[in-house]
Design an enzyme around this catalytic site. Sequence first.
Site, mmCIF file in Angstrom:
data_model
loop_
_atom_site.group_PDB
_atom_site.id
_atom_site.type_symbol
_atom_site.label_atom_id
_atom_site.label_comp_id
_atom_site.label_asym_id
_atom_site.label_seq_id
_atom_site.Cartn_x
_atom_site.Cartn_y
_atom_site.Cartn_z
ATOM 1 N N TRP A 128 0.833 -1.204 0.000
ATOM 2 C CA TRP A 128 0.000 0.000 0.000
ATOM 3 C C TRP A 128 0.867 1.253 0.000
ATOM 4 C CZ3 TRP A 128 -0.387 4.092 3.450
ATOM 5 C CH2 TRP A 128 -1.469 4.952 3.273
ATOM 6 N N HIS A 129 2.006 1.180 0.673
ATOM 7 C CA HIS A 129 2.856 2.361 0.793
ATOM 8 C C HIS A 129 3.576 2.716 -0.493
ATOM 9 C CE1 HIS A 129 2.230 1.944 5.150
ATOM 10 N NE2 HIS A 129 2.610 3.207 5.221
ATOM 11 N N GLY A 130 3.708 1.803 -1.403
ATOM 12 C CA GLY A 130 4.377 2.145 -2.655
ATOM 13 C C GLY A 130 4.593 0.949 -3.552
#
Length: 437
Positions: free
Chosen positions: A284-286
């Site tokens: 989700w963060h990247g």
Amino acid sequence: MILFSYLFYAWGEPVWVILLLLASMLGYLFGLGMERFRGTRLAKVQYVAAIAINIGLLGTFKYAGFLVENINLILPLNLPVPEVKLPIGISFFTFELICYLTDVYKGTIRAPRSPKKVLFYVSFFPHLVAGPIIRYTDIERQIEHPRVSLAGFSEGISRFLFGLGKKVLLANLLGETAAQLLNPGSPSSSVLGMWFGITLFALQIYFDFSGYSDMAIGLGKMFGFNLRENFNYPYISKSAGEFWRRWNMSLGGFFRDYVYIPLGGNQKSYLRNLFVVWFLTGFWHGASWNFIIWGLYFGTLIYLERRWLLKWLGKLPAAFAHLYAVFTILIGWVWFYFTNLTEAAKALLIMFGLYPREFANLELQFYFRDNLLLCMAAMLLSTPLVKRGLQRAMKPFPKLRSVLMVVGAQLLHAAILILATILLVGSSYNPFLYYRF
């Protein structure tokens, strides 16, 4: 407020206002459809379609290039890598729509008849571009009856200014030095320099993201809305699990309630569920392997803690558990900071003295001397010690406490605003770190 929120979004992303509006209206229409056909197969079909559309939007904009690049590495296809600019806040508003649609499908909430409520829920500008992730259940009643008051407005201004101070007076200054030290390819890098740099980055990302959350919560209060708290002094934790119960609590709550528990939680296929959640947390963060490694790293730590590590730590003084938590968290931030895996691995080798670099050098002495007070202040302010100390000092003087709190708060607010303005005027554009997620 809806109109202003869309104007606010258009200021940074004029093209993707259409995407925000389309996603919100689809969520509204699917919610009505599920409400109308509740308990039938058609409601389930609509729910699956709505979730697929939201995940598809997020996947297309955020992960398409990453997936194509990895396919090209595995197969000799040489597919063109799509270059799509990531819409600001898409990771946040798609997750909020998933929360809304899931709660409607489960019957936790009723789909509102008016599209205004859904449009407001998704677009409300304080949390729109970088969280915290809020649920429709949190603000459903507040949308109908927002409580605007002078006391709430005053409290909101105070919270906003503290968030502004965290970002401009702490995060920005910490980040400037961290960027200079976290350069494993430089011959001037050193063992202690790398540890000092990642410590500064750990403080930077905390004050950056918690500062934004404070500003969002403060703006919400000014308009009569109470948004969820998102941080609770994470660096006082004594384990990786506790750290994640205190860090970005809205994201952790989302994965717990909408992924982990539906998969079976602790009762069914626990190990699978744990690593699915932490893979998704990292991803989700990247769209990069370093974030996946970062997520799985914390998933592994939490698994080991639950199996035996917490029992062992519990037999030791609390200070050792805290040192363990800080040490493991700093190692995790290395994987978060470096999107290049080679650089991340080199940084870790330097930190443990396994790469030909000096233990310390003259350059580090300059950085350490110039940033020691800032670092110590940031460490202190990342704990509740200052707040508790002031409360205890003023406890014997209740009348004096009221006067000092009012006068002191106004002076502090003014100082933060003046100093932040001076630093912002003299610096280049420096957005919040979590904008890119």
